[in-house]
Each structure stands twice: as C-alpha cells, then as structure tokens.
Design a protein around this motif. Sequence first.
Motif, PDB file in Angstrom:
ATOM      1  N   LYS A 180      93.366  82.456   2.850  1.00 19.84           N
ATOM      2  CA  LYS A 180      94.440  82.507   3.842  1.00 19.84           C
ATOM      3  C   LYS A 180      94.172  81.522   4.973  1.00 19.84           C
ATOM      4  O   LYS A 180      95.081  80.859   5.471  1.00 19.84           O
ATOM      5  N   LYS A 181      92.917  81.425   5.377  1.00 24.11           N
ATOM      6  CA  LYS A 181      92.564  80.474   6.432  1.00 24.11           C
ATOM      7  C   LYS A 181      92.755  79.043   5.934  1.00 24.11           C
ATOM      8  O   LYS A 181      93.290  78.197   6.644  1.00 24.11           O
ATOM      9  N   LEU A 182      92.349  78.788   4.714  1.00 24.98           N
ATOM     10  CA  LEU A 182      92.523  77.446   4.144  1.00 24.98           C
ATOM     11  C   LEU A 182      94.001  77.082   4.050  1.00 24.98           C
ATOM     12  O   LEU A 182      94.386  75.931   4.324  1.00 24.98           O
ATOM     13  N   ASP A 183      94.814  78.042   3.674  1.00 25.62           N
ATOM     14  CA  ASP A 183      96.249  77.799   3.587  1.00 25.62           C
ATOM     15  C   ASP A 183      96.842  77.493   4.972  1.00 25.62           C
ATOM     16  O   ASP A 183      97.725  76.644   5.099  1.00 25.62           O
ATOM     17  N   ARG A 184      96.339  78.188   6.008  1.00 26.29           N
ATOM     18  CA  ARG A 184      96.829  77.951   7.361  1.00 26.29           C
ATOM     19  C   ARG A 184      96.402  76.578   7.872  1.00 26.29           C
ATOM     20  O   ARG A 184      97.141  75.904   8.596  1.00 26.29           O
ATOM     21  N   LEU A 185      95.219  76.117   7.471  1.00 28.95           N
ATOM     22  CA  LEU A 185      94.702  74.824   7.935  1.00 28.95           C
ATOM     23  C   LEU A 185      95.259  73.634   7.149  1.00 28.95           C
ATOM     24  O   LEU A 185      95.138  72.488   7.602  1.00 28.95           O
ATOM     25  N   LYS A 186      95.852  73.886   6.004  1.00 25.34           N
ATOM     26  CA  LYS A 186      96.324  72.806   5.134  1.00 25.34           C
ATOM     27  C   LYS A 186      97.269  71.831   5.845  1.00 25.34           C
ATOM     28  O   LYS A 186      97.083  70.615   5.727  1.00 25.34           O
ATOM     29  N   PRO A 187      98.283  72.271   6.598  1.00 24.87           N
ATOM     30  CA  PRO A 187      99.164  71.303   7.283  1.00 24.87           C
ATOM     31  C   PRO A 187      98.407  70.422   8.286  1.00 24.87           C
ATOM     32  O   PRO A 187      98.715  69.239   8.429  1.00 24.87           O
TER      33      PRO A 187
END
Length: 161
Positions: A131-138
Amino acid sequence: MPMKCVLVLAAALISPLALADVYKCVETDPATGQKRVTYTNSRDAKDCERLSRDLPVSSVPGTSTGKAPAASPSSGSFPKVSSDDQRARDADRRKLLETELATEEASLEAARKALDEADAVRYGNERNYQKKLDRLKPFQDAVAQHERNIEALKKELSNLR
C-alpha cells in the motif's frame, strides 16, 4: 448433410459474380487535361477496354490529388539563411534549452523533496508495505519523468554547434 447443400448452393450462386467481365476506362479531365483510370463491370461504359480474366484488378481507388510534388530542400528555390542569422537562431535556441534545463532541474529537486516527504510518512492503513509502495508510485514516476527530461535536454544541448 443439409449444411453441405447450403455451401454448394452458395458457391454456385457466387461463382458467376467472380467471373464477371471487367472493363478499364480512361477518361481525360477537360479542365486539367489529366487522365483518370476507372474500372467497371458495366457493359454500358463507352470507350472502355475489356480486361482479360487472368489479370488481377485492384478495387482500391487511387489517391492522386493532381498536385505537383513538393520541391526538395536541396532545390534552388529553397530559401537560404545567412550564417549570421543561423548563428543568432542557434544562440536563441541554446538560451531557450538552457532555461528549460534550469526549470526542469528545479522541478526535479521539488519532485525529489515531495517523494522524500511522502516516504517519511507511514499511515495507519498501510500495514501492508505494498500500500505504501502504491502511494509512492506517482511521486517516483514524477522524479523519473523529470530525470528523463533533463537527460533529453542535455543531449539536445550537446548536439548544438
């Protein structure tokens, strides 16, 4: 068995259409004097020549617009630019690229700062690391985009005279 009969009947009905006579008609446009070739299966066409059934015929219309081809850049009518004008244009282009490079480097720095700030925070609903990786992707995508832009601008600057 009835399916075979239907197929044989369909083939028998379609085959005469495939063997129809084809006529080639050449017409001259009185205004421009250009010739236009058309193909038809009509026997009523005047000044047309019957083609052999062995020749392939394309039914795709041509794309001729009747315009003359554009002159190549090496032709004598192509405008010339003096060397002083070209140097001035090159200097302006270099200045513009350097300005874009400075702007892009500032944007990269801001994107990296935003990524670091977002990376430092971990929300309660992010117990799963994905979830953190998904949030940082942009944020990571923005940094990568600015890095690619800077690389392209530096390459463009190195290609200038």
